[in-house]
Scaffold this motif. Sequence first.
Motif, PDB file in Angstrom:
ATOM      1  N   LEU A 246       0.826  -1.212   0.000  1.00  0.00           N
ATOM      2  CA  LEU A 246       0.000   0.000   0.000  1.00  0.00           C
ATOM      3  C   LEU A 246       0.859   1.260   0.000  1.00  0.00           C
ATOM      4  N   VAL A 247       1.922   1.270   0.803  1.00  0.00           N
ATOM      5  CA  VAL A 247       2.801   2.447   0.873  1.00  0.00           C
ATOM      6  C   VAL A 247       3.504   2.665  -0.466  1.00  0.00           C
ATOM      7  N   ALA A 248       4.129   1.611  -0.995  1.00  0.00           N
ATOM      8  CA  ALA A 248       4.875   1.736  -2.246  1.00  0.00           C
ATOM      9  C   ALA A 248       3.961   2.087  -3.410  1.00  0.00           C
ATOM     10  N   ASP A 249       2.791   1.469  -3.446  1.00  0.00           N
ATOM     11  CA  ASP A 249       1.836   1.713  -4.525  1.00  0.00           C
ATOM     12  C   ASP A 249       1.355   3.165  -4.497  1.00  0.00           C
ATOM     13  N   ALA A 250       0.942   3.633  -3.321  1.00  0.00           N
ATOM     14  CA  ALA A 250       0.389   4.984  -3.214  1.00  0.00           C
ATOM     15  C   ALA A 250       1.418   6.048  -3.593  1.00  0.00           C
TER      16      ALA A 250
END
Length: 375
Positions: free
Chosen positions: A293-297
């Motif tokens: 979620l962190v990397a994607d966002a």
Amino acid sequence: MSVKMISLGVLGLVAVAAAGWLGWLYSLPPAPPAMAASAVPPEETQAMLAALKPPKRERPVIAIIGINDATETTDYLMPYGILRRADIADVLLVATQEGPVSLYPALTVEPDTTIAAFDAQYPEGADYVIVPAMSRDDDPAALDWIRGQSSKGAIVVGVCVGAKVVGAAGLLDGRQATTHWYYLTELLKRSPTIEHVANRRFVVDGNVATTTGITASMPMMLTLIEAIAGRDKAVEVARGLGVDTWDARHASGAFRFNRSFARTVIGNSATFWTREQLAIALEEGMDEVSLALVADAWSRTYRSKALTFAEGPITSKNGARIVPDRSGSWRGDERIADFADAKPAQVLDATLQAIEQRYGRRTTDVVAMELEYPR
């Protein structure tokens, strides 16, 4: 013809093009207002749970299929992390070929097995096949394998734009379905017999399920856990994720191409020379759902790209092997907080807040729209 005249001619063309762009931009609708999603009737929920019951084994086998050159980050890792922590099935990251799977827009993962090795180990096929979004929806090996698994009785779940892949395999013809808001028209154009179901975050029709955008895999996986192991197990896993409810309610009208979205994407893309590389330190045992979620966002802002670093591959909380983008220490731009002490749903909210502080509200709205995350 003088240089001055040529320059004025170029400027005139630029002005005409700019006017055209502005005209197109302001022809788009404004951003929709906040909308509340209506509750899903209990009988509809029960019908979905019944359709998702394990078709073969008491302890099901779940295969998450990806192509090696580009499979969506959260679509691939979030189902894996959620289902593995539930410990109610044998869950495998599967790739079409040998070697790592490059995820888009961030991260690289070593799959557990290939489709050929999976077929040799499970000749009777999987109970469930989860299909993420892929860089292309016409990969012959992926399509043939998904069709083959369906013919062996597997329940196929198309996550986000993975619905296009499932549709390309011919498994959505004449069925009810949904997908990411941005690709809905394309899906229906390719498979015109699909009946789109609005205002549902996921749709189940027979032995095929589809979801809306990226973050919908969280409620979809919790529903799958409930179908396999019961409500209590789903509640337990949901609490660990920081989730209170996970039914299919969704306000589809809140997600549509609009003026603010287009203007922000164009504006952020135009400053490509200032795009930042932001680092995430990979650590043994870190939560792969939060990491995804962190990397994607951060990689969807059109102003930054999340990159990882570590001495070598690490094993995540639930067994995924993550390969760093860079070996050793990081000497680049600022690092991204990974919110290691927070639950994944809280991590996403905290990440969106951090993006807003860095790039502003409009960029955060773009990221949330891309993730189809109802805030």
